[in-house]
Scaffold this active site. Structure first.
Site, short mmCIF file in Angstrom:
data_model
loop_
_atom_site.label_atom_id
_atom_site.label_comp_id
_atom_site.label_asym_id
_atom_site.label_seq_id
_atom_site.Cartn_x
_atom_site.Cartn_y
_atom_site.Cartn_z
N ASP A 15 25.01 -9.47 0.17
CA ASP A 15 25.55 -8.69 0.94
C ASP A 15 24.94 -8.84 2.58
OD1 ASP A 15 26.77 -7.35 -0.87
OD2 ASP A 15 25.37 -5.59 -1.12
N MET A 73 32.08 -7.09 -2.85
CA MET A 73 30.70 -6.46 -2.67
C MET A 73 30.49 -5.89 -1.35
SD MET A 73 28.80 -8.09 -5.43
CE MET A 73 29.60 -8.35 -7.02
N GLY A 74 29.22 -5.33 -1.20
CA GLY A 74 28.71 -4.78 -0.24
C GLY A 74 28.43 -3.11 -0.57
N ARG A 75 27.40 -2.99 -1.13
CA ARG A 75 26.82 -1.79 -1.54
C ARG A 75 26.48 -0.70 -0.41
NH1 ARG A 75 25.52 -1.06 -6.56
NH2 ARG A 75 23.85 0.62 -6.18
N ASP A 84 22.37 -8.08 3.84
CA ASP A 84 21.71 -6.61 4.22
C ASP A 84 20.23 -6.57 4.38
OD1 ASP A 84 21.18 -6.84 1.50
OD2 ASP A 84 22.01 -4.91 0.96
N THR A 95 20.43 -12.07 -0.72
CA THR A 95 21.21 -10.99 -0.83
C THR A 95 22.71 -11.47 -0.42
OG1 THR A 95 21.91 -9.30 0.84
CG2 THR A 95 20.08 -10.36 1.64
N GLY A 124 16.18 -10.07 -3.95
CA GLY A 124 16.72 -9.24 -2.76
C GLY A 124 15.64 -8.27 -2.21
N ASP A 125 16.15 -7.03 -1.78
CA ASP A 125 15.08 -6.26 -1.27
C ASP A 125 14.21 -5.54 -2.31
OD1 ASP A 125 17.35 -4.80 -2.50
OD2 ASP A 125 17.35 -2.97 -1.32
N GLY A 126 14.83 -5.42 -3.49
CA GLY A 126 14.01 -4.91 -4.67
C GLY A 126 12.87 -5.85 -4.88
N ARG A 181 16.74 -7.09 -13.83
CA ARG A 181 16.01 -5.95 -13.31
C ARG A 181 15.25 -5.15 -13.99
NH1 ARG A 181 19.74 -5.72 -8.70
NH2 ARG A 181 21.69 -6.33 -9.33
N GLY A 182 14.73 -4.31 -13.55
CA GLY A 182 13.51 -3.36 -14.32
C GLY A 182 12.24 -3.67 -13.66
N TYR A 227 32.60 -10.28 -9.27
CA TYR A 227 31.45 -11.38 -9.80
C TYR A 227 31.87 -12.79 -9.67
CZ TYR A 227 29.04 -7.32 -11.62
OH TYR A 227 28.34 -6.11 -11.72
N GLY A 247 20.40 -9.62 -8.55
CA GLY A 247 21.82 -10.19 -8.89
C GLY A 247 22.16 -11.73 -8.63
N GLU A 268 32.21 -1.97 -1.92
CA GLU A 268 32.21 -1.44 -3.05
C GLU A 268 31.36 -0.04 -2.78
OE1 GLU A 268 28.47 -4.43 -4.42
OE2 GLU A 268 29.38 -2.94 -5.86
N ARG A 286 29.94 -14.16 -6.73
CA ARG A 286 28.37 -14.24 -7.06
C ARG A 286 28.13 -15.54 -7.64
NH1 ARG A 286 25.67 -9.01 -8.46
NH2 ARG A 286 25.60 -10.00 -10.43
P1 ATP Z 1 20.00 -7.21 -5.45
O1 ATP Z 1 19.83 -6.03 -5.21
O2 ATP Z 1 20.45 -8.33 -4.42
O3 ATP Z 1 20.51 -7.71 -6.73
P2 ATP Z 1 17.20 -7.04 -5.80
O4 ATP Z 1 15.82 -8.06 -5.78
O5 ATP Z 1 16.87 -5.91 -4.84
O6 ATP Z 1 18.53 -7.95 -5.68
P3 ATP Z 1 16.56 -5.35 -7.96
O7 ATP Z 1 16.89 -5.06 -9.13
O8 ATP Z 1 16.52 -3.81 -7.13
O9 ATP Z 1 17.26 -6.31 -7.46
O10 ATP Z 1 14.92 -5.74 -7.87
C1 ATP Z 1 14.54 -6.60 -8.58
C2 ATP Z 1 13.18 -6.65 -9.28
O11 ATP Z 1 12.20 -6.16 -8.10
C3 ATP Z 1 13.35 -5.78 -10.44
O12 ATP Z 1 12.48 -6.32 -11.50
C4 ATP Z 1 12.64 -4.38 -9.84
O13 ATP Z 1 12.17 -3.92 -11.21
C5 ATP Z 1 11.65 -4.93 -8.75
N1 ATP Z 1 11.38 -3.89 -7.91
C6 ATP Z 1 12.33 -3.35 -7.24
N2 ATP Z 1 11.81 -2.34 -6.37
C7 ATP Z 1 10.66 -2.57 -6.39
C8 ATP Z 1 9.46 -1.87 -5.81
N3 ATP Z 1 9.46 -0.62 -4.92
N4 ATP Z 1 8.07 -2.03 -6.19
C9 ATP Z 1 7.91 -3.08 -7.11
N5 ATP Z 1 9.11 -3.60 -7.77
C10 ATP Z 1 10.25 -3.41 -7.53
MG MG Z 2 18.71 -4.58 -3.99
#
Ligand code: ATP
Ligand code: MG
Length: 441
Positions: free
Chosen positions: A210, A253-255, A212, A208, A179-181, A154-155, A363, A88, A309, A366
């Protein structure tokens, strides 16, 4: 408990080149700017915590100091770096992009950086997105606007395909801002690099809104975000005060973490109730939110409720909403709508007047540019990331703890999340500056 071993940052190998910083600060004792390899920052901030570990002094948990090193792994000038922004939006993304490009050029003589577009999708040729070349001129003004000039997404993407892309472009260093992902993704990319025996550093700047992510101090953009959310709380108070039995609900915000709700409420100093994911509450009953709200409205004529949220999810469990987004994140049911509806029904059942107002700065917070404090923070985090990468550090993120920049292994920041402690001093401050009782269950 996090141990010293958990905080050891990986390197690609022994440093091989002298830093060009000497010429950068010509005529001065340059050593003062270098961070010693042995410089470590204490993790625990009380004597009791340190003693509680019951380990010898040299095994106390410490973070590696961030900052420029005298010796580098990558040759200055001929290193190829790339940057990607994922997840995000958050204030300060463009500041980080700009500062990475500028630090590489100004400090290390790396004149251009590749920008992968739209998150990890930009590292997958199947997306058809071609990378852009970032130079000091192309990034000159980008910090003046919100969002990310590289775009985001994302994805999931195949790590093998993404590493192939890095190799094809001759990338030595990948900076991931996300972020974390995204950091989990960066770790998976690092693992694939390691499996192939490649010499590519992966360094993250955690994003992040948030706040977090653990261990990194405050996340960049957070301050800008809660300041913006505070404006909505102030506006909500004006609306609520101006109406007959006015109740304004502000969704922030704040999941999973209620930091924005807490800080925005403390900044505005006008919230009557703050509802966050970490603190469950009841709606009905003698000690529920509705009873306290009625009392507050009859005492003062109005009330302002700040709802994160991710609050009230247990109350919404049967609502049947939810599912997951493209990255597999849970889609939350809307607590603000639920709270508004319950208040409306409660007043209607008593045949009493209530005027409801709803504010969702969501939004907007952000997308704004970083405020001056966040702008400084973004620039310095990005510089710290560049220094770490040039010295050959990998599978790590940068942060700042008690005024010192630190390098932190990615697994340490993805293993748990950072939350508002219901027993901590932040939540106590919130309770002290609202009409909210210690517990509403
Ligand atoms: P935010 O939650 O702050 O918006 P984020 O980085 O956590 O940011 P996500 O959409 O969860 O956002 O992840 C961003 C990218 O990281 C995506 O392309 C997602 O596929 C990838 N990703 C998330 N988790 C994993 C994982 N466990 N292993 C590999 N890739 C990942
Ligand atoms: Mg995230």
């Amino acid at each position: 408990m996090v141990t010293l071993a958990d905080l050891q940052v990986k390197t690609l190998g022994a440093p091989r080149f002298d830093s060009p910083l000497a010429s950068y600060v010509e005529g001065r004792a340059t050593n003062q700017y270098y961070v010693a390899e042995s410089d470590r920052i204490l993790m625990d901030d009380t004597v009791e915590l340190v003693q509680g570990r019951e380990v010898p002094w040299e095994e106390i948990a410490t973070f590696e100091a961030g900052g420029p090193r005298a010796r580098l792994y990558f040759p200055p000038r001929s290193t190829r770096a790339a940057i990607v922004t994922c997840g995000g939006l958050c204030p300060g993304l463009n500041n980080v992009i700009r500062a990475v490009v500028r630090a590489l050029d100004d400090h290390y003589g790396v004149p251009e950086v590749l920008g992968f577009r739209n998150g990890y999708a930009g590292l997958d040729p199947a997306s058809g997105l071609t990378p852009v070349v970032l130079t000091r001129d192309t990034v000159a003004d980008i910090h003046e606007r919100g969002g990310t000039v590289l775009g985001s997404s994302r994805g999931a993407r195949d790590p093998g395909v993404m590493v192939d892309t890095l190799v094809r472009h001759g990338i030595d260093i990948l900076f991931v801002v996300g972020g974390d992902g995204s950091m989990r993704g960066a770790h998976v990319i690092h693992e694939e690099i390691e499996r192939r025996g490649l010499e590519i550093a992966v360094v993250g700047v955690p994003k992040t809104i948030d706040n977090d992510i653990p261990h990194i101090g405050q996340s960049f953009g957070f301050q800008t975000a809660f300041a913006k959310a505070a404006e909505s709380i102030t506006a909500a108070k004006v609306e609520a005060q101006g109406a007959l039995n006015g109740v304004a609900v502000v969704k922030t915000m704040g999941r999973h973490a209620g930091f924005i709700a807490c800080y925005a409420a403390l900044a505005a100093q006008t919230a009557s109730f703050v509802l966050i994911p970490e603190v469950p509450f009841a709606m009905g009953g003698p000690n529920g939110l509705l009873a306290h709200l009625r009392r507050r409205v009859s005492d003062r004529g109005y009330a302002v409720i700040v709802v994160a949220e991710g609050a009230a999810q247990e109350l919404l469990a049967e609502a049947g909403e939810g599912g997951t987004d493209a990255s597999g994140n849970a889609v939350l049911a809307d607590p603000a709508r639920y709270v508004l509806e319950r208040i409306r029904a409660d007043y209607a059942a008593r045949d009493e007047v209530v005027t409801l107002r709803y504010f969702d700065p969501g939004y907007t917070i952000r997308s704004v540019p970083a405020d001056p404090a966040d702008a400084v923070y973004c620039a310095r985090l990005a510089q710290t990331a560049v220094h770490a990468a040039m010295s050959g550090r990998t599978d790590m993120v940068v942060g700042r703890r008690r005024h010192r920049f630190v390098n932190v292994p990615i697994p340490a920041v993805t293993q748990r999340s950072h939350n508002v402690s219901p027993d901590g001093d932040l939540w106590l401050s919130v309770l002290e500056s609202t009409a909210q009782p210690l517990s509403m269950t």
